[in-house]
Design an enzyme around this catalytic site. Structure first.
Site, short mmCIF file in Angstrom:
data_model
loop_
_atom_site.label_atom_id
_atom_site.label_comp_id
_atom_site.label_asym_id
_atom_site.label_seq_id
_atom_site.Cartn_x
_atom_site.Cartn_y
_atom_site.Cartn_z
N HIS A 102 -6.42 -1.45 7.98
CA HIS A 102 -5.48 -0.62 8.73
C HIS A 102 -5.61 0.84 8.28
O HIS A 102 -5.93 1.12 7.12
CB HIS A 102 -4.05 -1.09 8.48
CG HIS A 102 -3.86 -2.57 8.65
ND1 HIS A 102 -4.09 -3.48 7.61
CD2 HIS A 102 -3.48 -3.30 9.71
CE1 HIS A 102 -3.86 -4.71 8.05
NE2 HIS A 102 -3.49 -4.63 9.33
N ASP A 126 -6.91 -6.60 2.17
CA ASP A 126 -7.13 -7.06 3.55
C ASP A 126 -8.29 -6.36 4.25
O ASP A 126 -8.62 -6.67 5.38
CB ASP A 126 -5.85 -7.00 4.38
CG ASP A 126 -5.39 -5.60 4.75
OD1 ASP A 126 -6.20 -4.65 4.76
OD2 ASP A 126 -4.19 -5.43 5.05
N ASP A 175 -9.64 -0.44 3.91
CA ASP A 175 -8.46 -1.12 4.45
C ASP A 175 -8.78 -1.59 5.87
O ASP A 175 -9.57 -0.96 6.58
CB ASP A 175 -7.29 -0.13 4.48
CG ASP A 175 -5.93 -0.77 4.59
OD1 ASP A 175 -5.80 -1.83 5.22
OD2 ASP A 175 -4.96 -0.18 4.07
N HIS A 190 4.69 0.55 4.23
CA HIS A 190 3.29 0.35 3.82
C HIS A 190 2.31 0.66 4.95
O HIS A 190 1.10 0.74 4.70
CB HIS A 190 3.07 -1.06 3.25
CG HIS A 190 2.96 -2.16 4.27
ND1 HIS A 190 2.25 -3.31 4.04
CD2 HIS A 190 3.49 -2.30 5.51
CE1 HIS A 190 2.33 -4.11 5.09
NE2 HIS A 190 3.09 -3.52 5.98
N GLU A 242 -2.08 -4.92 -2.26
CA GLU A 242 -1.81 -5.92 -1.23
C GLU A 242 -2.34 -7.32 -1.56
O GLU A 242 -2.58 -8.13 -0.66
CB GLU A 242 -2.34 -5.45 0.14
CG GLU A 242 -1.68 -4.18 0.67
CD GLU A 242 -0.29 -4.39 1.27
OE1 GLU A 242 0.19 -5.56 1.28
OE2 GLU A 242 0.31 -3.40 1.70
N ASP A 247 -7.45 -1.91 -0.34
CA ASP A 247 -6.52 -2.93 0.14
C ASP A 247 -7.30 -4.23 0.30
O ASP A 247 -8.35 -4.25 0.97
CB ASP A 247 -5.93 -2.48 1.48
CG ASP A 247 -4.82 -3.38 2.00
OD1 ASP A 247 -4.94 -4.61 1.89
OD2 ASP A 247 -3.84 -2.85 2.54
N HIS A 279 0.80 -1.22 0.00
CA HIS A 279 0.00 0.00 0.00
C HIS A 279 0.84 1.27 0.00
O HIS A 279 0.29 2.37 -0.17
CB HIS A 279 -0.97 0.00 1.18
CG HIS A 279 -2.30 0.57 0.84
ND1 HIS A 279 -3.45 0.31 1.56
CD2 HIS A 279 -2.69 1.40 -0.16
CE1 HIS A 279 -4.48 0.94 1.01
NE2 HIS A 279 -4.04 1.62 -0.03
N ASP A 338 -3.00 2.93 8.27
CA ASP A 338 -1.73 3.29 7.61
C ASP A 338 -1.37 4.75 7.86
O ASP A 338 -0.93 5.47 6.96
CB ASP A 338 -1.81 3.00 6.10
CG ASP A 338 -1.87 1.51 5.80
OD1 ASP A 338 -1.62 0.71 6.71
OD2 ASP A 338 -2.19 1.15 4.64
#
Length: 298
Positions: A125, A227, A123, A140, A270, A225, A97, A127
């Site tokens: 996360h 995830d 996402d 990332h 990702e 992303d 990412h 980030d």
């Protein structure tokens, strides 16, 4: 629409190898053919050149691992995206990412002058780490902070003085945040919808609020992303977190954003084929892109 696909096969910002093969996995999952089937004109621009981790110095200058090659790859991605003609819809493929520091910047700088750009960050996360808050030094986990001007000036300066405004960022699907990152985020003014919010409010309400919040932006970039989705849906990711978006929640989010007619660019990042099962994650993410770009059930 005229769509341009650009790969950034980089896993320098991540802690696990394999995500550099994400662009190839997405292409092998028939990304271009799927989008052409929706009536779009699709041009594949190939990949940004990114060195393999084994060929460059990993020295973590200032707590940042692989800083120099990440700067070079993100700058190249930004320049190639910024050079695309007006009216082109870029579909950029990661890679980890951290590539978004280049892709978001490039999309904002397209044209004669920088445009006010909204970012929908899908996402697990946030980030939003900086070199000082990151427990790992993996870049990332830092792109949003650098896009807003925080962190290392060599990364936050990729836009030549342009930065995202925190009020123009909405995060969806969040469920894993580092302790110091949480403190930074609380003071930033970024709107973050956690999975608790998804459960309580529902994706339709969240999407409506997101579009209203970002109504003043000229461009709208979705950075997705893999995830963000639950690992049962998308197992091929380097940092899986249980309890993510379901298959239908992901598609509904993309369908509603598509119906708004406001999205102007897309990241898919990702996807890690090394950790995947029969390219399942890449195929799911191609489906998400298709929903954003006009695919409907009826």
């Amino acid at each position: 629409m005229d769509l341009s696909i650009l790969g950034i096969p980089m896993d320098l910002g991540a802690g696990r190898r394999g995500v550099d093969m994400g662009p190839s996995a997405l292409r092998n999952a028939h990304l271009a053919g799927t989008l052409r089937g929706l009536g779009h004109t699709v041009t594949d621009l190939g990949d940004v050149e990114v060195p393999l981790p084994e060929t460059v110095d990993k020295h973590a200058e200032g707590g940042l691992i692989f800083l120099d090659p990440i700067i070079a790859a993100c700058r190249s991605a930004a320049e190639r995206v910024a050079a695309l003609p007006e009216g082109t819809f870029p579909v950029t493929l990661g890679g980890d990412h951290s590539v978004s520091m280049g892709t978001v910047t490039g999309n904002a700088l397209r044209g004669a002058a920088p445009r006010r750009t909204g970012l929908i960050w899908v996402d697990a996360h946030t980030d939003y780490n900086t070199p000082h808050s990151s427990p790992s030094g993996n870049i990332h986990g830092m792109p949003v902070a650098h896009l807003t001007g925080l962190g290392d000036p060599r990364l936050s300066g990729l836009g030549g003085g342009w930065h995202l405004q925190p009020e123009d960022i909405v995060m969806i699907g969040i469920r894993s945040v580092d302790a110091h990152e949480r403190e930074l985020l609380r003071g930033a003014g970024i709107k973050a919808y956690t999975m608790k919010d998804v459960d309580q409010l529902g994706i339709t309400h969240i999407t409506e609020e997101t579009l209203e919040r970002l109504s003043g932006t000229e461009r709208l970039h979705v950075s997705f992303d893999a995830d963000a989705l639950d690992p049962s849906v998308a197992p091929g990711v380097g940092t899986p977190v249980p309890g993510g978006l379901t298959y239908r929640e992901g598609h509904l989010l993309m369908e509603l954003l598509s119906e708004s007619g406001r999205v102007t660019s897309l990241d898919i990042v990702e996807v890690n084929p090394v950790l995947d099962t029969r390219n399942q994650t890449a195929e799911v993410m191609v489906g998400m892109a298709a929903s954003l770009l006009g695919q409907r059930i009826l």
